[in-house]
Design a protein around this motif. Sequence first.
Motif, PDB file in Angstrom:
ATOM      1  N   THR A 136      97.107   0.819  15.911  1.00 58.65           N
ATOM      2  CA  THR A 136      96.753  -0.321  16.755  1.00 58.65           C
ATOM      3  C   THR A 136      95.364  -0.812  16.381  1.00 58.65           C
ATOM      4  O   THR A 136      94.414  -0.035  16.366  1.00 58.65           O
ATOM      5  CB  THR A 136      96.782   0.057  18.243  1.00 58.65           C
ATOM      6  OG1 THR A 136      98.076   0.537  18.583  1.00 58.65           O
ATOM      7  CG2 THR A 136      96.444  -1.149  19.112  1.00 58.65           C
ATOM      8  N   LYS A 137      95.260  -2.096  16.083  1.00 57.90           N
ATOM      9  CA  LYS A 137      93.972  -2.726  15.817  1.00 57.90           C
ATOM     10  C   LYS A 137      93.685  -3.692  16.957  1.00 57.90           C
ATOM     11  O   LYS A 137      94.549  -4.489  17.333  1.00 57.90           O
ATOM     12  CB  LYS A 137      94.011  -3.481  14.481  1.00 57.90           C
ATOM     13  CG  LYS A 137      92.682  -4.178  14.139  1.00 57.90           C
ATOM     14  CD  LYS A 137      92.772  -4.905  12.818  1.00 57.90           C
ATOM     15  CE  LYS A 137      91.491  -5.663  12.498  1.00 57.90           C
ATOM     16  NZ  LYS A 137      90.341  -4.756  12.278  1.00 57.90           N
ATOM     17  N   THR A 138      92.494  -3.622  17.525  1.00 56.16           N
ATOM     18  CA  THR A 138      92.135  -4.478  18.656  1.00 56.16           C
ATOM     19  C   THR A 138      91.104  -5.512  18.206  1.00 56.16           C
ATOM     20  O   THR A 138      90.109  -5.163  17.578  1.00 56.16           O
ATOM     21  CB  THR A 138      91.550  -3.642  19.806  1.00 56.16           C
ATOM     22  OG1 THR A 138      92.509  -2.650  20.194  1.00 56.16           O
ATOM     23  CG2 THR A 138      91.241  -4.523  21.004  1.00 56.16           C
ATOM     24  N   PRO A 151      95.492  -6.283  21.341  1.00 52.48           N
ATOM     25  CA  PRO A 151      95.880  -5.145  20.505  1.00 52.48           C
ATOM     26  C   PRO A 151      97.047  -5.543  19.603  1.00 52.48           C
ATOM     27  O   PRO A 151      98.006  -6.174  20.051  1.00 52.48           O
ATOM     28  CB  PRO A 151      96.310  -4.091  21.533  1.00 52.48           C
ATOM     29  CG  PRO A 151      96.791  -4.887  22.692  1.00 52.48           C
ATOM     30  CD  PRO A 151      96.080  -6.221  22.681  1.00 52.48           C
ATOM     31  N   ARG A 156     102.847  -7.570  18.835  1.00 58.53           N
ATOM     32  CA  ARG A 156     101.973  -7.842  19.971  1.00 58.53           C
ATOM     33  C   ARG A 156     101.978  -6.694  20.981  1.00 58.53           C
ATOM     34  O   ARG A 156     103.010  -6.108  21.267  1.00 58.53           O
ATOM     35  CB  ARG A 156     102.410  -9.136  20.686  1.00 58.53           C
ATOM     36  CG  ARG A 156     102.450 -10.344  19.793  1.00 58.53           C
ATOM     37  CD  ARG A 156     102.489 -11.635  20.598  1.00 58.53           C
ATOM     38  NE  ARG A 156     103.557 -11.710  21.558  1.00 58.53           N
ATOM     39  CZ  ARG A 156     104.744 -12.251  21.318  1.00 58.53           C
ATOM     40  NH1 ARG A 156     105.031 -12.737  20.122  1.00 58.53           N
ATOM     41  NH2 ARG A 156     105.671 -12.301  22.252  1.00 58.53           N
ATOM     42  N   GLY A 157     100.791  -6.403  21.532  1.00 60.18           N
ATOM     43  CA  GLY A 157     100.668  -5.443  22.621  1.00 60.18           C
ATOM     44  C   GLY A 157     100.300  -6.175  23.907  1.00 60.18           C
ATOM     45  O   GLY A 157     100.413  -7.399  23.991  1.00 60.18           O
ATOM     46  N   GLN A 194      99.890  -4.195  16.764  1.00 60.11           N
ATOM     47  CA  GLN A 194     100.560  -3.047  16.168  1.00 60.11           C
ATOM     48  C   GLN A 194     100.720  -3.282  14.668  1.00 60.11           C
ATOM     49  O   GLN A 194     101.384  -4.225  14.254  1.00 60.11           O
ATOM     50  CB  GLN A 194     101.946  -2.844  16.800  1.00 60.11           C
ATOM     51  CG  GLN A 194     101.907  -2.592  18.292  1.00 60.11           C
ATOM     52  CD  GLN A 194     101.226  -1.290  18.653  1.00 60.11           C
ATOM     53  OE1 GLN A 194     101.331  -0.306  17.935  1.00 60.11           O
ATOM     54  NE2 GLN A 194     100.509  -1.272  19.768  1.00 60.11           N
ATOM     55  N   ASN A 229     103.248  -8.251  26.438  1.00 58.13           N
ATOM     56  CA  ASN A 229     103.505  -8.922  25.159  1.00 58.13           C
ATOM     57  C   ASN A 229     104.577 -10.006  25.237  1.00 58.13           C
ATOM     58  O   ASN A 229     104.674 -10.846  24.344  1.00 58.13           O
ATOM     59  CB  ASN A 229     103.877  -7.900  24.081  1.00 58.13           C
ATOM     60  CG  ASN A 229     105.202  -7.191  24.370  1.00 58.13           C
ATOM     61  OD1 ASN A 229     105.702  -7.213  25.496  1.00 58.13           O
ATOM     62  ND2 ASN A 229     105.748  -6.559  23.359  1.00 58.13           N
TER      63      ASN A 229
END
Length: 288
Positions: free
Chosen positions: A3-5, A159, A142-143, A161, A94
């Motif tokens: 996960t990249k925010t 966030p 999408r988170g 994915q 999401n």
Amino acid sequence: MATKTILVKLKKPTKKKHKQFIYEQTEFSDCVNHCVERLQNGEKISSKNVPFNLKSAIRNEAIRRAKKAISDYKKGRATTIPVFKKSLGVKINNQNWNSIEKNGRWYIAFTSNMGKKALPVVETKDVQTFFPFLTQKRKGFRGTMELLRKGKHWYVVIPIQISSELDFGKKHKRIFENMKRRKYTSIGVDLGLRHIAVVSEPLSGKRQFFSGKEVGYMRRHFRSIRRSLGKAKALRVIKRIGRKERQWMKDYNRKLAKGIVDFALQFDNPIIKTEALDDIRKTCRSIK
């Protein structure tokens, strides 16, 4: 899956939107505190019986936030259950937000009491890199998004994915250049049904088998439960069972991936190669 925010600034919302966002932020924090109190009293709550002027999807996020606060306290991850301040960010799942491109510019669209509105964002490198992967059709990346305020400015915390870098940059080129210079050990991964994965190193002949019996059993178990619930027309319970199955499978896949990596680390400079899986649903037969 990692996960990249990213933090994205909204581009000058109107005074009307600014007031509306402040109102919803206050409602959301009050809603979370209300849910915490009722959950501590042993009540079962849903979006239908939570009396706050928010969309049902956002009320559900407030309930989840309250449950997490209580869970963290019970499991010792927090010393107290907090009283949430009015500056608490509004959570939006999401299914209720996505990116939109209009005339070469990027917008963020999300659900609020005003309906689903698309707002322009300040375009940064992160926006240009990741927003093409956050459109309506690409829900898998999408988170749960968070709308928050810093002074007079509004931001969304997004966030994403990802399984790897989305653009093939210098990092990847450097890795492949290094691979060309030195010898590496190929680790083959063959995926199947009876054995869900077979990992092998051809030169040494070493192999490791990962049985598919447990997965097959759990699939049959959940299918049997859904069938009986379907006859009773318990649709909500069926959805809950589906979530449990997905969570179990996600946990199993993580353990499987760790097992494959642990096998590969026995060798010098390992590189894992998997078979092509195009049209696998059409080309493989299922086991009973």
